[in-house]
Write a protein that holds these residues in place. Structure first.
Motif, PDB file in Angstrom:
ATOM      1  N   GLY A 155      18.995   9.722  19.608  1.00 48.78           N
ATOM      2  CA  GLY A 155      19.755  10.888  19.198  1.00 48.78           C
ATOM      3  C   GLY A 155      20.688  11.439  20.257  1.00 48.78           C
ATOM      4  N   THR A 186      17.771  12.352  15.871  1.00 49.66           N
ATOM      5  CA  THR A 186      18.383  13.632  15.525  1.00 49.66           C
ATOM      6  C   THR A 186      19.568  13.951  16.423  1.00 49.66           C
ATOM      7  N   GLU A 188      21.134  17.049  17.711  1.00 52.57           N
ATOM      8  CA  GLU A 188      20.762  18.463  17.804  1.00 52.57           C
ATOM      9  C   GLU A 188      21.754  19.204  18.687  1.00 52.57           C
ATOM     10  N   GLY A 204      21.817   9.966  12.237  1.00 49.66           N
ATOM     11  CA  GLY A 204      20.565  10.548  11.802  1.00 49.66           C
ATOM     12  C   GLY A 204      20.753  11.994  11.368  1.00 49.66           C
ATOM     13  N   PRO A 205      19.647  12.736  11.224  1.00 52.09           N
ATOM     14  CA  PRO A 205      19.725  14.140  10.818  1.00 52.09           C
ATOM     15  C   PRO A 205      20.509  14.973  11.831  1.00 52.09           C
ATOM     16  N   VAL A 206      21.224  15.986  11.332  1.00 47.04           N
ATOM     17  CA  VAL A 206      22.037  16.853  12.185  1.00 47.04           C
ATOM     18  C   VAL A 206      21.471  18.267  12.138  1.00 47.04           C
ATOM     19  N   LYS A 207      21.246  18.864  13.324  1.00 49.42           N
ATOM     20  CA  LYS A 207      20.783  20.247  13.433  1.00 49.42           C
ATOM     21  C   LYS A 207      21.796  21.055  14.237  1.00 49.42           C
TER      22      LYS A 207
END
Length: 219
Positions: A155, A186, A188, A204-207
């Motif tokens: 990430g 992630t 982040e 991947g997931p984004v925060k």
């Protein structure tokens, strides 16, 4: 991450001059360039005030400096790279078996570079050109470009400024994930950023941010 970078800076600044710790094959200087010629092998290569230059196809353990750049040629092998005030440039096809870390300095990985550890800084850009990083990317105030065909595992973390590294308001870091690049893990963002992601990239997931998609080679 800020405490980690501060510890790195202090440790590097206070331990580099201690020539008594140098082992066989080490190159340890206080002032001036520390150099390993093409195809040569060395241990820890360090200087306090000056650059570290590693020639093509050379093999070293750690290359580090306090005030200066670290520059690797092509197809170099190293365990770890670091600088406090200065950038790190890694030539095409090189392998770094551990981490790359700077406090104030850009990090550039040329085509085919393979880094097994984390690549991080506090201030300065991070740029990958069809390179691979297995341990993730991190910064506080720098731009990040994961160029076309690059691959990152672990990430991306953009931390908030604070403590010793907070000098007031600054522009948001610019994060670009290029065509056919892959970022696993992630993404982040603990501060405001501009995040632009190619239509052909995989992430991947984004925060903490909203990705803006783009077509073509660049945003």
């Amino acid at each position: 991450m800020r405490r980690h970078h501060l510890a790195f800076a202090l440790a590097l600044a206070f331990t580099l001059p201690l020539a008594a710790r140098a082992g066989d094959g080490d190159i340890d200087k206080v002032n001036g360039t520390a150099r390993v010629e093409a195809g040569q092998h060395a241990g820890d290569v360090s200087t306090v005030n000056g650059a570290v230059r590693i020639g093509d196809r050379a093999v070293v353990r750690k290359a580090s400096t306090v005030n200066g750049s670290v520059e690797l040629g092509e197809r170099v092998q190293a365990d770890e790279l670091g600088s406090v005030n200065g950038g790190v440039t890694v030539g095409a096809g090189s392998q770094v078996h551990g981490k790359i870390e700077t406090v104030n300095g850009a990090i550039r990985l040329a085509q085919g570079t393979d880094v097994a550890g984390r690549v991080s800084n506090v201030n300065g850009s991070i740029q990958l050109d069809a390179a691979h990083v297995a341990g993730g990317l991190g910064t506080v105030g720098g731009d990040i470009t994961v160029g076309a065909g690059s691959r990152v595992e672990g990430g991306i973390l953009v931390d908030r400024p604070g403590g010793w590294f907070h000098w007031g308001e600054s522009r948001p870091p610019h994060i670009v994930i290029g065509p056919h690049a892959v970022v696993q893990g992630t993404l982040e963002f603990r501060r405001e950023v501009v995040l632009e992601v190619s239509d052909s990239a995989q992430i991947g997931p984004v925060k903490g941010a909203t990705p803006v998609r783009f077509g073509g080679a660049q945003p």
